[in-house]
Design an enzyme around this catalytic site. Structure first.
Site, mmCIF file in Angstrom:
data_model
loop_
_atom_site.group_PDB
_atom_site.id
_atom_site.type_symbol
_atom_site.label_atom_id
_atom_site.label_comp_id
_atom_site.label_asym_id
_atom_site.label_seq_id
_atom_site.Cartn_x
_atom_site.Cartn_y
_atom_site.Cartn_z
ATOM 1 N N CYS C 84 0.618 -1.466 0.156
ATOM 2 C CA CYS C 84 0.053 -0.092 0.056
ATOM 3 C C CYS C 84 0.767 1.195 -0.060
ATOM 4 C CB CYS C 84 -0.973 0.112 1.229
ATOM 5 S SG CYS C 84 -2.449 1.224 1.121
ATOM 6 N N HIS C 194 -3.449 -5.440 1.277
ATOM 7 C CA HIS C 194 -2.776 -5.741 2.496
ATOM 8 C C HIS C 194 -2.850 -7.185 2.747
ATOM 9 C CE1 HIS C 194 -2.368 -1.285 4.059
ATOM 10 N NE2 HIS C 194 -3.300 -1.216 3.016
ATOM 11 N N GLU C 196 -0.961 -8.398 5.014
ATOM 12 C CA GLU C 196 -0.899 -8.599 6.448
ATOM 13 C C GLU C 196 -2.185 -8.351 7.379
ATOM 14 O OE1 GLU C 196 -0.651 -5.853 4.965
ATOM 15 O OE2 GLU C 196 -0.678 -4.043 6.106
#
Ligand SMILES: Nc1ncnc2c1ncn2[C@@H]1O[C@H](COP(=O)(O)OP(=O)(O)O)[C@@H](O)[C@H]1O
Ligand SMILES: [Mg+2]
Lengths: 76, 717, 225, 76
Positions: C84, C194, C196
């Site tokens: 990002c 994302h 994560e």
């Protein structure tokens, strides 16, 4: 006519973008820079340039926090 | 009258208040003192029309670590951890400049939470606007306020996990923007704002001080600044989430290293309120050298420095031997830190400017001596119309199916996705339930347990019956927590009302507070903090009385946190809780153009509480697959929401005589699960098929329900 | 293996990235002002709003002292993942091609999107199969991938588009549904979604783990050579 | 010297901001407007104006997506 509207944060209004740029420049070796302000540039073709101030007040800018200036894109 | 005394009125002080100031001081106040006093004695800071009423709220409970009076309330969540939370309004600034108003509202409530030493872990927002269909202004306020909330929360890395939005004509001029924040801290990291230790250093952290938000006090500007210079006194505050992010990380690191004696945010009335409150709470004095405050603009006067509401600033007290370390940490976080004064034992707030004393007041005069007023409540007599009827979109001639689709497609009930899609709900990696997955947001804790949070308010119901309507907000919030399996620990509230000096508004306010108190007592949930926003009025009248309640609860097993969607064909559907919904004050009544009119039926708190406990136990045991409370739009809308969320239909038969669109929020639930698990409950049907079918009433395809619900708000954004 | 996650002023998803990395290896935070990568095996430039995203997203962060080390590390073949805002920073730094422009909606968008693995020839996707769908959230205002025609052609020709938004899932108007691209050396990867935030069944999907596990497998394989 | 940097999206790159303005104007009764583009305005005091082009290339703009023009703020 091709016109440019320059939109700037009003004097005294916090301008975090301008501050960020001002702090970043010396780190890149550019010195002697001060008073940085970041605003918007709007370019447009208008048939009736007299409408521009009203357009700025009603849509292009937020008069509470921004000032504007209209310039002729041909001549600037 | 002298020029000086005429000015107190322009500053909003009454003649009586000014007399009192003269007698407390034994002299005339200086210009700086007058500015400071006028703000500290304003409704916003002194709560002069609400403080006495607020005393009726119960504030004690087994989990309470800090109650009202601190920057945020704090409850124990086990394992040595604490959760701090508070809701606050930013209504007026948002009505003027919605993006910055809403953004700085979020910034302000975040500071209240990290001011007590807690890391902000979630934001919620409660919004009210005029009808979007009829008003460009309302659509503009909606779009920009939502963007502003997202801008601040997203940029600072705190997830926005929930909220609510309603549209009513009475909010056309006075929109409501209430923001709530939750923070997490180990118990030992909590800090209070009371200043202590004469000789300790007062350090100002964060942004430069400009002329932001000086607004009203600018009548004090000296003549040097000519007329045309009013322009130079902008009152719109601009939020800088990047500055706040650094300030927040900096403060949290200072606390982690145990370098601070006390910490306080700068909010309304800026340095004046933060310093006088720190001094008064600590029973000490403070001396501020105002010309040491770093300013953003040249030529600022001492009163401007003292009352500026520039954002992203904090004030802390530091022992002299720790100052160097404090300054070093601030530098690492690129956060300006300036020693601006010291703690004294005088009990006075002394302000110096270029070597001269420009203010010297007992801190208690600023903080405690403002007169508190008794309200003069009077119930509006019969025939008095406070809120007129709205336009009728339904006339009663429609089929039940058409009624349901109209309800689902109305701005108050439609999908909120176009709004919460603009918020980051997952940053910080603890969001177990995001918007649309469940009735409350669920956040996992490092202890292995979780907390749940919801925010609710219903101005229409409160307008019908302030006492019961306000109590219902507490019930509905608690019901939302029950749906995810959480037990309430505490609540915060924001009281958004009109002008309390009007008897009927005073009546709404006192009744509503009594209703909140009753419900809190009945459910055993303490009030740990809140905020009051009065004078929300336009020439056309006051806003709907809008108490907003935010509640935090605890659940043992986040993996069992409830969901609202029907998920498995064949599951049984049961109705839990006794309720007798009524049409008065409902969304359907609104669509029929009926004004909010009461009274509402009496509340049976015991049975509501029993229903909450039942649902909580079912969810926590993992016995049900879905749980959803029945609120706006009644049982038909609740069923439709469960169907749309799960993309599956249902067939039910409602108990005889139950009004499918009637409302009685906070008392009853729709649960679904394997038939065995629901044995003993009032089973009304089954999950399955591609349509919602309610016997003898309606049958509508889920796809049709979905598209009505999806369009209702999206078309205005 | 050891990951280093850079923390700029304004990073928001730094701790999230750290936690995700720790599911497959060791991980530590690296400070933007330090000129030291502490010998990590892979660098993650995380999401957030470094320097407030003022001026242009990533424009100021790319000049942070640590970024000189990252550039050198990348030139030497080190594994660099930009998520990002990290993707934006790497593009601004010239370590990845193209640029990220404001979403066509001009709004911030959070959405759980479906991605398709378009190439497995990279340290970041080597553990996947071509066409595998990953459910991963996006959240950004400035995520519309753009590259001039010549760069775009090279990306296609050299199989450097590693992830695409599945049909109908492009949240921002990115050219050719591009969600993530790598550099010529294939050791630097940037993506707007994302991963994560998709590593724990409690908080969502676990599909993002595929990226972190690929990196671990790649680094482990390299160690054997 | 007070300078202005006008930053514009490069021709050919989709400019949704410009489009949004163009779409909104007629609804407010402003007609005859076309070709709207929205960019950025940066105003700053510089001691050495010769540094400006380099500043623009390295920090103030991204040459891949933006063009810039430097004008003297005193004279515009
Ligand atoms: N409606 C309410 N219910 C309970 N406590 C309240 C309410 N309104 C205000 N308070 C409490 O009064 C104190 C002062 O509030 P406020 O001035 O809003 O605080 P701050 O200046 O920190 O924002 C706070 O501790 C707050 O929690
Ligand atoms: Mg406070």
């Amino acid at each position: 006519m091709r016109a440019r509207v320059l939109v700037k944060p009003k004097a005294g209004i916090l301008d975090p973008q301008g501050q960020a740029v001002e702090r970043a420049l010396p780190a890149l070796g550019f010195t002697g820079v001060a008073n940085v302000h970041v605003g918007r540039l709007i370019e447009l073709d208008v048939e009736d340039p007299d409408q521009l101030p009203e357009m700025c007040r009603r849509l292009l800018t937020n008069p509470l926090i921004e000032d504007f200036e209209i310039v002729d894109a041909g001549s600037s | 009258m002298t020029g000086a005394t005429a000015r107190h009125r322009e500053l909003g002080l009454t003649d009586g208040e000014y007399e009192l100031i003269l007698s407390l001081l034994g002299r005339e106040p200086s210009a700086t003192e007058l500015a400071m006093l006028s703000l500290m004695w304003s409704e916003h800071c002194a709560y002069k029309h609400s403080r006495k009423v607020l005393r009726r709220l119960p504030t004690d409970g087994p989990a309470v670590l800090m109650g009202p009076g601190e920057n945020a309330g704090v409850v124990d969540v086990g394992g040595g951890l604490a959760v701090a939370f508070k809701v606050e309004s930013h209504n007026h600034p948002s009505a003027v400049e919605p993006f910055q108003g809403a953004a700085t509202g979020v910034g302000g409530i975040l500071r209240d939470v990290f001011a007590v030493g807690a890391r902000p872990i979630a934001v919620l927002d409660s919004l009210r606007f005029g009808e979007p269909a009829g008003s460009r202004r309302s659509r503009y306020l909606l779009e920009r306020a939502v963007a502003g909330i997202g801008h601040y929360g997203n940029s600072i890395g705190v997830p926005t996990v929930g909220g609510e939005i309603y549209f009513e004509p009475s909010y056309e001029q006075n929109c409501l923007v209430n923001a709530m924040c939750l923070g997490l801290a180990p118990h030992e990291r909590l800090i209070r704002s009371a200043a202590a230790g004469p000789g300790n250093v007062l350090v100002l952290l964060g942004a430069l001080t400009g002329r932001d938000g000086i607004g009203g006090a600018s009548v004090l500007a000296s003549a040097e600044l000519g007329e045309g210079d009013e322009e130079k006194r902008p009152s719109v505050q601009i939020g800088d989430p990047f500055a706040e992010k650094k300030l927040m990380e900096c403060c949290l690191e200072l606390l982690e290293r145990e370098l601070l004696t006390s910490l306080q945010d700068l909010g309304a009335a800026g340095l004046t309120s933060s310093s006088s409150e720190m001094a008064a709470k600590g029973g000490v004095g403070l001396e501020i050298v105002a010309d040491r405050v770093p300013v953003r603009e040249p030529g600022m006067e001492p009163f401007e420095v003292m009352v500026s509401e520039s954002q992203e600033r904090m004030l802390c007290v530091v022992e002299p031997e720790r100052l160097e370390e404090v300054l070093a940490i601030c530098e690492r976080w690129e956060t300006l830190a300036t020693p601006i004064g010291q703690v004294t034992d005088s009990g006075r707030l002394r302000v110096l400017w270029r070597g001269e004393v420009v203010a010297d007041l007992a801190a208690s005069v600023l903080v405690d001596e403002c007169p508190l007023y008794d309200l003069e409540p009077a119930e509006p007599g019969a025939g008095i119309v406070l809120y007129g009827p709205g336009p009728a979109l339904l006339d009663g001639g429609q089929s039940a199916a058409e009624t349901l689709l109209t309800l689902l497609g109305s701005p108050n009930l439609a999908s909120r996705l176009p709004v919460f899609e603009q918020y980051d709900p997952v940053v910080q990696s603890r969001t177990v339930r995001r918007p649309d997955q469940a009735d409350a947001a669920v956040l996992a804790l490092p202890t292995g347990e979780a907390i749940a949070v919801a925010i609710d308010g219903n101005g229409r119901r409160v307008a019908c019956d302030p006492r019961r309507g306000a109590a219902e907000a507490v019930l509905e919030c608690a019901a939302n927590l029950a749906c995810v399996g959480a037990t309430p620990l505490g609540l915060t509230n924001c009281l958004n009302f009109g002008n309390p000096e009007k008897p009927h508004v005073a009546w709404q306010l006192t009744e509503a507070v009594d209703g909140l108190a009753q419900a809190c007592d009945a459910l055993g949930v303490p009030v740990v903090g809140g905020n009051v926003s009065l004078y929300n009025e336009a020439p056309s009248g006051p806003i709907l009385p809008t108490p907003v309640v935010g509640m935090v609860g605890r659940l043992a097993d986040p993996s069992r946190a409830g969901r609202l969607a029907f998920s498995a064909a064949g599951d049984a559907i049961a109705l839990v809780g006794a309720f007798e919904p009524v049409s008065g004050g409902s969304e359907l009544a609104k669509l029929r153009g009926e004004p909010p009119a009461g009274p509402l039926p009496e509340l049976d708190f015991e049975s509501a509480r029993a229903a909450h406990e039942r649902v909580r136990a079912l969810v926590a045991a993992g016995a049900v697959r879905s749980a959803h409370d029945i609120a706006e739009g009644g049982v038909a809308v609740a069923l439709a929401e469960c169907c749309v969320a799960g993309g599956v239909g249902a067939s039910v038969t409602l108990p005889a005589g139950l009004d499918p669109f009637g409302e009685a929020p906070g008392r009853a639930f729709i649960v679904s699960g394997p038939a065995e698990a629901l044995a003993g409950l009032d089973v009304i049907g089954r999950v399955g098929g591609e349509a919602l079918s309610i016997a003898d009433l309606l049958e509508v395809a889920v796809s049709e329900l979905r598209s009505a619900r999806d369009r209702g708000l999206a078309r205005f954004l | 293996m050891r990951f280093g996650v850079i923390r700029f002023p304004g990073s928001c998803d730094d701790v999230d990235a750290l936690l995700a990395c720790r599911r497959v290896g060791e991980a530590e935070l690296l400070w933007h002002a330090d000129r030291d990568l502490r010998g990590v095996d892979a660098v993650v430039v995380p999401g957030g709003f470094s320097y407030g995203d003022y001026l242009r997203a990533g424009a100021i962060a790319r000049f942070a002292p640590v970024m000189a080390q990252v550039a050198e590390f990348a030139r030497a073949g080190g594994i660099v993942l930009g998520i990002c805002n990290g993707f934006q920073v790497l593009c601004e730094a010239g370590l990845l091609p193209g640029a990220l422009l404001p979403n066509t909606s001009l709004r911030f968008v959070f959405r759980q999107v479906a991605l398709e693995v378009a190439s497995t020839d990279s340290p970041f996707t080597c553990g996947c199969e071509i066409g595998r769908r990953l459910s991963i959230p996006v959240k950004h205002t400035t995520g519309r991938f753009y590259a001039p025609a010549d760069q775009l052609r090279a990306l296609h020709a050299e199989d450097r588009i590693l992830l695409r938004y599945a049909p109908g899932h492009n949240p921002n108007g990115s050219l050719d549904d591009i969600a993530g691209v790598c550099n010529e050396g294939r050791n630097v990867f940037g993506l707007m979604p994302h991963p994560e935030h998709a590593v724990d069944p409690l908080t969502g999907s676990v599909d993002g783990l595929a990226i972190f596990e690929s990196i671990r497998a790649h680094v482990a394989g390299r160690a054997l050579v």
